[in-house]
Design a protein around this motif. Structure first.
Motif, PDB file in Angstrom:
ATOM      1  N   UNK A  68     -64.447 -82.578 -65.310  1.00 11.96           N
ATOM      2  CA  UNK A  68     -65.027 -83.780 -65.924  1.00 11.96           C
ATOM      3  C   UNK A  68     -66.221 -83.455 -66.823  1.00 11.96           C
ATOM      4  N   UNK A  69     -66.478 -82.169 -67.030  1.00 13.95           N
ATOM      5  CA  UNK A  69     -67.416 -81.740 -68.062  1.00 13.95           C
ATOM      6  C   UNK A  69     -68.868 -82.074 -67.806  1.00 13.95           C
ATOM      7  N   UNK A  70     -69.370 -81.708 -66.640  1.00 10.37           N
ATOM      8  CA  UNK A  70     -70.793 -81.940 -66.381  1.00 10.37           C
ATOM      9  C   UNK A  70     -71.632 -81.020 -67.277  1.00 10.37           C
ATOM     10  N   UNK A  71     -72.685 -81.586 -67.871  1.00 16.39           N
ATOM     11  CA  UNK A  71     -73.544 -80.838 -68.803  1.00 16.39           C
ATOM     12  C   UNK A  71     -72.696 -80.137 -69.869  1.00 16.39           C
ATOM     13  N   UNK A  72     -71.791 -80.899 -70.454  1.00 18.91           N
ATOM     14  CA  UNK A  72     -70.788 -80.311 -71.337  1.00 18.91           C
ATOM     15  C   UNK A  72     -71.403 -79.628 -72.558  1.00 18.91           C
ATOM     16  N   UNK A  73     -72.445 -80.200 -73.109  1.00 18.52           N
ATOM     17  CA  UNK A  73     -73.051 -79.603 -74.300  1.00 18.52           C
ATOM     18  C   UNK A  73     -73.573 -78.197 -74.032  1.00 18.52           C
ATOM     19  N   UNK A  74     -73.932 -77.949 -72.766  1.00 23.94           N
ATOM     20  CA  UNK A  74     -74.431 -76.625 -72.396  1.00 23.94           C
ATOM     21  C   UNK A  74     -73.295 -75.730 -71.917  1.00 23.94           C
ATOM     22  N   UNK A  75     -72.388 -76.295 -71.101  1.00 30.37           N
ATOM     23  CA  UNK A  75     -71.370 -75.495 -70.431  1.00 30.37           C
ATOM     24  C   UNK A  75     -70.139 -75.210 -71.285  1.00 30.37           C
ATOM     25  N   UNK A  76     -69.965 -75.930 -72.397  1.00 25.85           N
ATOM     26  CA  UNK A  76     -68.741 -75.740 -73.179  1.00 25.85           C
ATOM     27  C   UNK A  76     -68.627 -74.317 -73.722  1.00 25.85           C
ATOM     28  N   UNK A  77     -69.751 -73.683 -73.903  1.00 25.99           N
ATOM     29  CA  UNK A  77     -69.726 -72.315 -74.430  1.00 25.99           C
ATOM     30  C   UNK A  77     -69.372 -71.281 -73.371  1.00 25.99           C
ATOM     31  N   UNK A  78     -69.219 -71.747 -72.101  1.00 26.10           N
ATOM     32  CA  UNK A  78     -68.827 -70.820 -71.037  1.00 26.10           C
ATOM     33  C   UNK A  78     -67.378 -70.378 -71.179  1.00 26.10           C
ATOM     34  N   UNK A  79     -66.580 -71.172 -71.895  1.00 24.95           N
ATOM     35  CA  UNK A  79     -65.167 -70.828 -72.066  1.00 24.95           C
ATOM     36  C   UNK A  79     -65.043 -69.683 -73.068  1.00 24.95           C
ATOM     37  N   UNK A  80     -64.422 -68.599 -72.641  1.00 29.01           N
ATOM     38  CA  UNK A  80     -64.317 -67.405 -73.476  1.00 29.01           C
ATOM     39  C   UNK A  80     -62.913 -67.188 -74.028  1.00 29.01           C
ATOM     40  N   UNK A  81     -61.932 -67.917 -73.477  1.00 26.40           N
ATOM     41  CA  UNK A  81     -60.561 -67.749 -73.965  1.00 26.40           C
ATOM     42  C   UNK A  81     -59.894 -69.111 -74.078  1.00 26.40           C
ATOM     43  N   UNK A  82     -58.952 -69.204 -74.975  1.00 26.03           N
ATOM     44  CA  UNK A  82     -58.196 -70.442 -75.193  1.00 26.03           C
ATOM     45  C   UNK A  82     -59.148 -71.625 -75.370  1.00 26.03           C
ATOM     46  N   UNK A  83     -60.211 -71.405 -76.094  1.00 23.66           N
ATOM     47  CA  UNK A  83     -61.291 -72.395 -76.201  1.00 23.66           C
ATOM     48  C   UNK A  83     -60.809 -73.714 -76.779  1.00 23.66           C
ATOM     49  N   UNK A  84     -59.966 -73.652 -77.791  1.00 25.92           N
ATOM     50  CA  UNK A  84     -59.515 -74.885 -78.438  1.00 25.92           C
ATOM     51  C   UNK A  84     -58.814 -75.797 -77.440  1.00 25.92           C
TER      52      UNK A  84
END
Length: 580
Positions: A68-84
Motif C-alpha cells: 500500500x506504499x507507506x512513505x512512497x515518495x521515500x521508499x519508491x527508490x528502494x525498487x532496483x529491478x522491474x521498477x516500471x
C-alpha cells in the motif's frame, strides 16, 4: 537486479494473500477480545474492508507497508529491478485506497486504516482509536462506571493502554483488567493487595490518561483520585468488611452465595473467580468486584494472595478418568477439583469449605468421593471429617435443597472433631417469601402450555414415573430450584391476584384463569436466602440460572460458623509464599 529465478519469484509472489493474512488474524483477535463483533471482507460494503462494524458503520483496513506504499515518495527508490511494473502497481494501489476511502465516507462510513507496524508495535493505540470513536458521545468529565462498562452481554465502553498487554503481546481481556483493578482497590492498604498492585496501578494509569486525554502519573497514584475514578465500585449494597475477623477466597463464585454468608460472619473476600459473564455482572453489581475468569489458567491462579484463612468453593461434580489407579493427586488432573486441590496445596489455608450436589457421594459408584477424600486427607494432609448432606430447609428457607458439604482443617489448627450445624428454623413456607404485590402477567402460564404440562405428566404417570410439574401451596416447601429440565415447572404456584390478563409476551393461547404461575426471580432469590436489597441486574433467564446454581446462604453460613469457631484467627506463620 533480482537474485531469484523467475519461478522462485513467481512462487513467492503467489504466496502473498489478499485476505486472511497474519496481520488481519492478529487484529481480529484484538477486536474480538475487546468485545467487538465484526464481519470480514464484507462484499456488500464498497472496497471489501478487512473488518466491518455494521452497527457503528466503521470500516477497518489493515495495510501492509509494501503493497500500500507507506512513505512512497521515500521508499519508491528502494525498487532496483522491474521498477516500471512495481511503481505502476503500487501507485495504483495508493490511488485505489484513496478512492475507497472517499466513496465510503460519502456513504456515511468511518474509515480506519492502520499500517502493519502500527498494529504489531502499538495495538492498544489502534484499538483505542476505534473504541474512542465508538464512544465519542461520552464526555471527559464523566466518572468511569465499571458497572456500565462490564455490562455482561454488551460492553459499552472499553479502553486499552500499554499496561493492558500480556508479556506475549496478547491483550488482557477487559473483564480481567477490571478484575485486577477492583480487587486492588478493595484490598488497598493491606498485604492482600500485593498480587494486584503493580498491574492495577498501570491499568489505572492507562484508563485515567485515555479517559482524561492527558498523562499525569503523579495524579493517578493519588488514592483519592483512584477512588473517585471508580466510585461505582463503592456504591454497592454489600461492600467488603473494613475490619474483618478472617479472610477467605471465593472460587466458582457464581453470584456470591458463599461470599454473602462469609461476610455476614465478619469475613473479607480477598480473591474471587467465576467464568460466567452474566454471573460476573451480578457479582459486580452487588459486591463492587469483578471476579477473575477461568481458574484453570495459571495466569488467574497467579493473582491469588498468600496467607488467607479459608478457601470456599462450590466446584462441579466430575468423574476422574484415572480413578482407582492409585495415582493419588494425579488422579484428579483434568478436573476442576484438581485446581481446587492445587490451590490448597500451594496456599495452605487454615481451612476449606467445599459444596457439591448430594449425588457426589454415589457418583461413579462412589469412586469420585473416595478419590477426593484421599487427596484431601493423605496428599494434602488436612483433617477432613466425613462429608455430610445438609438440607437448606432446616435453616430458615422454604426449599428442600440437599447438598453435600466437605470441610477440612490444616493440621496445625489442632482440630480433631467437627459437628455440622443442627437445624435452626424449619418453620418457613412459601407464604413467607411470596411476592407481596401482584406480579407481571409474564409469569403466568398460557392455556396451551398448561395443556402441554398436563399431557406430559399424564404420559409419565402411565409409565409409573413421578415426573412432571408440581404446584407448591402457600403453606408448602419448594422443591430444589435447579437449572434446566423441569426446574421452574416443579415449583409452580397458585396466585389469583392478577386482574389484567393481557399477555405481555408472545404466547400460544391466552393466560390461564386458574392463577397458575412460575415463581419470580426474586422469590427464587429468597429461597436461596438472599436479602431483598440484592440487585438482580440481568434478564429473567439469566437470573433463574444464577439462583438455581447458587448455594443456599443460610445453610452455608451456619456451617461456616462452626468452621470459624475451630480455627485460630490470630496471626500465624505465613503460608503460600513462593510455593509452586
Amino acid at each position: 537486479m533480482d537474485h531469484l529465478t523467475k519461478e522462485q519469484r513467481h512462487k513467492n509472489m503467489a504466496a502473498n494473500k489478499s485476505k486472511g493474512t497474519k496481520l488481519e488474524i492478529m487484529f481480529g483477535k484484538f477486536l474480538w477480545n475487546a468485545g467487538i463483533r465484526y464481519r470480514k471482507n464484507d462484499k456488500s460494503v464498497f472496497g471489501k474492508p478487512d473488518f466491518v462494524l455494521r452497527g457503528s458503520k466503521i470500516a477497518i483496513f489493515c495495510d501492509g507497508e509494501f503493497w500500500h506504499g507507506r512513505n512512497w515518495n521515500i521508499r519508491k527508490n528502494d525498487h532496483k529491478s522491474n521498477c516500471k511494473f512495481w511503481h505502476s502497481k503500487i501507485e495504483r494501489n495508493i490511488e485505489r485506497d484513496k478512492e475507497v476511502n472517499e466513496e465510503l465516507r460519502k456513504q456515511g462510513w468511518k474509515v480506519f486504516r492502520f499500517w502493519e507496524t502500527e498494529i504489531t508495535v502499538n495495538p492498544d493505540v489502534c484499538l483505542n482509536e476505534v473504541l474512542n470513536y465508538m464512544n465519542r458521545k461520552s464526555t471527559t468529565d464523566e466518572k468511569i462506571a465499571i458497572t456500565k462498562m462490564c455490562g455482561g452481554g454488551k460492553i459499552s465502553m472499553q479502553m486499552y493502554g500499554p499496561h493492558s498487554l500480556n508479556e506475549d503481546g496478547s491483550i488482557i481481556s477487559f473483564e480481567e483488567q477490571m478484575a485486577i483493578v477492583s480487587h486492588y482497590l478493595h484490598n488497598q492498604g493491606n498485604k492482600y493487595a500485593k498480587p494486584y498492585e503493580i498491574k492495577a496501578e498501570g491499568l489505572i494509569e492507562d484508563i485515567y490518561n485515555i479517559h482524561q486525554k492527558k498523562s499525569d502519573i503523579q495524579c493517578v497514584s493519588d488514592v483519592c483520585v483512584q477512588y473517585s475514578l471508580f466510585s461505582d465500585l463503592f456504591a454497592v449494597p454489600f461492600l467488603p468488611i473494613e475490619k474483618p475477623k478472617f479472610t477467605f477466597i471465593d472460587l466458582f463464585a457464581g453470584i456470591g452465595g458463599f461470599r454473602m454468608a462469609m461476610q455476614n460472619l465478619g469475613g473479607k473476600c480477598v480473591f474471587s473467580s467465576e467464568w460466567d459473564v452474566q454471573a460476573q455482572k451480578t457479582y459486580l453489581l452487588n459486591y463492587g468486584e469483578v471476579p477473575f475468569g477461568d481458574i484453570t489458567k495459571e495466569s488467574t491462579k497467579s493473582f491469588i494472595p498468600d496467607d488467607f484463612d479459608i478457601l470456599c468453593a462450590g466446584f462441579p461434580c466430575q468423574a476422574f478418568s484415572l480413578a482407582g489407579k492409585r495415582l493419588g493427586f494425579e488422579e484428579t488432573r483434568g478436573t476442576l477439583f484438581f485446581d481446587v486441590a492445587e490451590i490448597i496445596r500451594r496456599k495452605r489455608p487454615k481451612a476449606f469449605f467445599l459444596e457439591n450436589v448430594k449425588g457426589l457421594l454415589i457418583h461413579d459408584k462412589g469412586k469420585t468421593i473416595q478419590t477426593i477424600l484421599k487427596v484431601l486427607r493423605e496428599d494434602l494432609d488436612y483433617y477432613v471429617p466425613e462429608p455430610q448432606i445438609v438440607n437448606a430447609m432446616n435453616f430458615g428457607v422454604p426449599q428442600h435443597r440437599e447438598r453435600v458439604y466437605i470441610v477440612g482443617f490444616r493440621k496445625d489448627q489442632n482440630v480433631n472433631e467437627f459437628t455440622y450445624p443442627t437445624p435452626t428454623d424449619t418453620t418457613k413456607t412459601f407464604a413467607d417469601i411470596k411476592e407481596k404485590n401482584t406480579v407481571s402477567a409474564k409469569y403466568y402460564l398460557s392455556t396451551q402450555y398448561v395443556k402441554t404440562l398436563v399431557a406430559h405428566k399424564e404420559r409419565h404417570a402411565a409409565k409409573g414415573n413421578g415426573f412432571g410439574y408440581e404446584i407448591i401451596p402457600d403453606n408448602g416447601v419448594a422443591n430444589a430450584i435447579v437449572v434446566g429440565g423441569m426446574g421452574r415447572e416443579r415449583n409452580l404456584v397458585i396466585d389469583n391476584r392478577l386482574e389484567d390478563f393481557t399477555p405481555v409476551t408472545n404466547i400460544k393461547g391466552e393466560i390461564n384463569r386458574d392463577g397458575l404461575r412460575r415463581m419470580t426471580p426474586r422469590e427464587w432469590a429468597r429461597l436461596q436466602g438472599f436479602p431483598d436489597n440484592f440487585i438482580i441486574g440481568v434478564a429473567d433467564a439469566s437470573a433463574y440460572k444464577q439462583f438455581g446454581n447458587s448455594v443456599a446462604v443460610p445453610a452455608i453460613q451456619a456451617t461456616a460458623q462452626e468452621i470459624i469457631k475451630r480455627i485460630n484467627l490470630s496471626k500465624s506463620k505465613k503460608y503460600g509464599t513462593d510455593r509452586k
